[in-house]
Motif scaffolding. Structure first.
Motif, PDB file in Angstrom:
ATOM      1  N   SER A  40      80.468   0.190 -21.987  1.00  0.00           N
ATOM      2  CA  SER A  40      79.150   0.712 -21.629  1.00  0.00           C
ATOM      3  C   SER A  40      78.052  -0.327 -21.842  1.00  0.00           C
ATOM      4  O   SER A  40      77.031  -0.310 -21.148  1.00  0.00           O
ATOM      5  N   ALA A  41      78.260  -1.240 -22.781  1.00  0.00           N
ATOM      6  CA  ALA A  41      77.265  -2.285 -23.041  1.00  0.00           C
ATOM      7  C   ALA A  41      77.035  -3.144 -21.802  1.00  0.00           C
ATOM      8  O   ALA A  41      75.917  -3.611 -21.547  1.00  0.00           O
ATOM      9  N   GLN A  42      78.075  -3.337 -21.003  1.00  0.00           N
ATOM     10  CA  GLN A  42      77.934  -4.124 -19.781  1.00  0.00           C
ATOM     11  C   GLN A  42      77.023  -3.425 -18.775  1.00  0.00           C
ATOM     12  O   GLN A  42      76.203  -4.055 -18.112  1.00  0.00           O
ATOM     13  N   LEU A  43      77.177  -2.099 -18.671  1.00  0.00           N
ATOM     14  CA  LEU A  43      76.321  -1.323 -17.777  1.00  0.00           C
ATOM     15  C   LEU A  43      74.869  -1.366 -18.242  1.00  0.00           C
ATOM     16  O   LEU A  43      73.953  -1.572 -17.435  1.00  0.00           O
ATOM     17  N   LEU A  44      74.654  -1.199 -19.534  1.00  0.00           N
ATOM     18  CA  LEU A  44      73.287  -1.216 -20.071  1.00  0.00           C
ATOM     19  C   LEU A  44      72.636  -2.583 -19.872  1.00  0.00           C
ATOM     20  O   LEU A  44      71.442  -2.668 -19.541  1.00  0.00           O
ATOM     21  N   LYS A  45      73.418  -3.624 -20.053  1.00  0.00           N
ATOM     22  CA  LYS A  45      72.886  -4.971 -19.852  1.00  0.00           C
ATOM     23  C   LYS A  45      72.467  -5.169 -18.404  1.00  0.00           C
ATOM     24  O   LYS A  45      71.419  -5.776 -18.117  1.00  0.00           O
ATOM     25  N   TYR A  46      73.265  -4.658 -17.465  1.00  0.00           N
ATOM     26  CA  TYR A  46      72.982  -4.803 -16.032  1.00  0.00           C
ATOM     27  C   TYR A  46      71.643  -4.171 -15.678  1.00  0.00           C
ATOM     28  O   TYR A  46      70.909  -4.681 -14.827  1.00  0.00           O
ATOM     29  N   TYR A  47      71.298  -3.073 -16.347  1.00  0.00           N
ATOM     30  CA  TYR A  47      70.048  -2.366 -16.047  1.00  0.00           C
ATOM     31  C   TYR A  47      68.965  -2.573 -17.106  1.00  0.00           C
ATOM     32  O   TYR A  47      67.968  -1.845 -17.124  1.00  0.00           O
ATOM     33  N   ASN A  48      69.157  -3.551 -17.968  1.00  0.00           N
ATOM     34  CA  ASN A  48      68.175  -3.872 -19.004  1.00  0.00           C
ATOM     35  C   ASN A  48      67.806  -2.649 -19.846  1.00  0.00           C
ATOM     36  O   ASN A  48      66.632  -2.375 -20.118  1.00  0.00           O
ATOM     37  N   ILE A  49      68.839  -1.918 -20.260  1.00  0.00           N
ATOM     38  CA  ILE A  49      68.645  -0.739 -21.105  1.00  0.00           C
ATOM     39  C   ILE A  49      68.961  -1.139 -22.545  1.00  0.00           C
ATOM     40  O   ILE A  49      70.070  -1.574 -22.849  1.00  0.00           O
ATOM     41  N   ALA A  50      67.974  -1.013 -23.428  1.00  0.00           N
ATOM     42  CA  ALA A  50      68.129  -1.479 -24.805  1.00  0.00           C
ATOM     43  C   ALA A  50      68.467  -0.365 -25.787  1.00  0.00           C
ATOM     44  O   ALA A  50      68.535  -0.603 -26.998  1.00  0.00           O
ATOM     45  N   THR A  51      68.696   0.827 -25.318  1.00  0.00           N
ATOM     46  CA  THR A  51      68.998   1.974 -26.180  1.00  0.00           C
ATOM     47  C   THR A  51      70.279   1.728 -26.986  1.00  0.00           C
ATOM     48  O   THR A  51      71.283   1.262 -26.432  1.00  0.00           O
ATOM     49  N   PRO A  52      70.284   2.057 -28.286  1.00  0.00           N
ATOM     50  CA  PRO A  52      71.488   1.865 -29.110  1.00  0.00           C
ATOM     51  C   PRO A  52      72.657   2.723 -28.630  1.00  0.00           C
ATOM     52  O   PRO A  52      72.459   3.826 -28.100  1.00  0.00           O
ATOM     53  N   LEU A  53      73.867   2.205 -28.823  1.00  0.00           N
ATOM     54  CA  LEU A  53      75.094   2.909 -28.466  1.00  0.00           C
ATOM     55  C   LEU A  53      75.816   3.372 -29.720  1.00  0.00           C
ATOM     56  O   LEU A  53      75.771   2.710 -30.754  1.00  0.00           O
ATOM     57  N   THR A  54      76.482   4.511 -29.614  1.00  0.00           N
ATOM     58  CA  THR A  54      77.379   4.963 -30.675  1.00  0.00           C
ATOM     59  C   THR A  54      78.646   5.491 -30.022  1.00  0.00           C
ATOM     60  O   THR A  54      78.598   6.091 -28.947  1.00  0.00           O
ATOM     61  N   ALA A  55      79.791   5.252 -30.638  1.00  0.00           N
ATOM     62  CA  ALA A  55      81.070   5.639 -30.039  1.00  0.00           C
ATOM     63  C   ALA A  55      81.316   7.140 -30.176  1.00  0.00           C
ATOM     64  O   ALA A  55      81.098   7.733 -31.230  1.00  0.00           O
ATOM     65  N   CYS A  56      81.786   7.742 -29.089  1.00  0.00           N
ATOM     66  CA  CYS A  56      82.184   9.151 -29.097  1.00  0.00           C
ATOM     67  C   CYS A  56      83.365   9.279 -28.140  1.00  0.00           C
ATOM     68  O   CYS A  56      83.188   9.373 -26.924  1.00  0.00           O
ATOM     69  N   HIS A  57      84.573   9.249 -28.708  1.00  0.00           N
ATOM     70  CA  HIS A  57      85.770   9.259 -27.870  1.00  0.00           C
ATOM     71  C   HIS A  57      86.777  10.269 -28.418  1.00  0.00           C
ATOM     72  O   HIS A  57      86.488  10.994 -29.387  1.00  0.00           O
ATOM     73  N   ASP A  58      87.949  10.328 -27.799  1.00  0.00           N
ATOM     74  CA  ASP A  58      88.951  11.333 -28.158  1.00  0.00           C
ATOM     75  C   ASP A  58      89.313  11.305 -29.637  1.00  0.00           C
ATOM     76  O   ASP A  58      89.603  12.343 -30.239  1.00  0.00           O
TER      77      ASP A  58
END
Length: 279
Positions: A40-58
């Motif tokens: 997801s960091a790659q997508l955020l970088k592409y759109y210049n989105i600086a919002t923090p990420l946190t993992a939420c998976h299975d």
């Protein structure tokens, strides 16, 4: 409680398929709960989105719910995204959404890409009524059992499948649904090597066997619905197998039933296992 949980669809391949509203939401929330933060960091970088990420998976969703709910209760908006497409469609997120609903937190969908719908819209099979079946079981016996239960489904059926299982799965579909059943094959939708075909299941098996590139990438299979409502011979098959099983092994009973009825031995064997409670 004013905080909101946004369920945000992201591109399934082509990054330009992100909607303007999705970009705006991801920029405005306090945190983004993502299936894979690295991807997801790659997508955020592409759109210049600086919002923090946190993992939420299975593997951590159950433990992460309370932390995310607490942030929502404290007035922080949160966005939920998956690796690609619409969250919860064969992806994590259901537990979080359910918990938020139970707490009276507003859950807002931000629509966008979905591989299942993209495939259905392009393969040329009836789309007025359909069922989404997700991923089939990895074991052949369990997979055939699932397919047997769907054999007489009259709606178009949408399946996701992993590349390393696609050939065996399609072979099982052909065996259970019939060689001539129409099928749509959509691979790598919106990506460089996008492949969208409509053919019979027999032709699809041959297509995948002859081109190993078709065993790579993200795959959606759309199977046309059955024309008949029910199998008039199922009861007779069960009666025959039950009688044969009184004197023969499962393997021998299945072989004889196949010889007498013309059905596939593999199908008769699976049904014999079910009747004996060995599956």
């Amino acid at each position: 409680m004013s905080a909101q949980l946004f369920v945000v669809a992201t591109p399934i391949g082509h990054l330009d398929d992100m909607t303007l509203r999705s970009i705006e939401i991801l920029k405005s929330v306090a945190v983004i709960a993502a299936e894979d933060t690295r991807q997801s960091a790659q997508l955020l970088k592409y759109y210049n989105i600086a919002t923090p990420l946190t993992a939420c998976h299975d593997h951590n969703e159950s433990n992460k719910i309370n932390i995310l709910l607490e942030r929502l209760k404290n007035g922080e908006d949160i966005a939920l995204i998956s690796d690609a497409g619409t969250p919860l469609i064969s992806d994590p997120g259901f537990k979080l959404v359910r918990a938020a609903q139970e707490q009276g937190i507003r859950v807002i969908p931000i629509p966008g890409a979905c591989a299942a719908i993209a495939a259905l819209s392009t393969v040329g099979l009836p789309s007025d009524r359909f069922s989404f079946e997700g991923f089939l079981a990895s074991r052949s016996s369990q997979r055939i059992n699932q397919l047997q239960k769907l054999k007489h489904e009259t709606r178009s059926m949408i399946f996701y499948e992993a590349p390393h299982r696609i050939l065996e799965s399609v072979r099982d579909m052909a065996e259970v649904f019939g060689q001539d059943r129409p099928v749509g094959f959509a691979r790598e939708i919106t990506k460089t090597f996008e492949t969208i075909k409509k053919m019979t299941l027999a032709d699809l098996v041959a297509f995948i066997e002859q081109d190993h590139h078709q065993q790579k990438g993200e795959i959606v299979v759309v199977v046309g619905g059955a024309t008949e409502q029910q199998d008039p011979g199922q009861e007779q098959l069960d009666q025959l197998l039950l009688r044969l099983l009184q004197d023969l092994s499962v393997k021998a009973a299945a072989q004889l039933a196949a010889d007498l009825t013309g059905i596939k031995k593999k199908v008769a064997y699976q049904r014999a296992l079910e009747l004996t409670g060995k599956d």
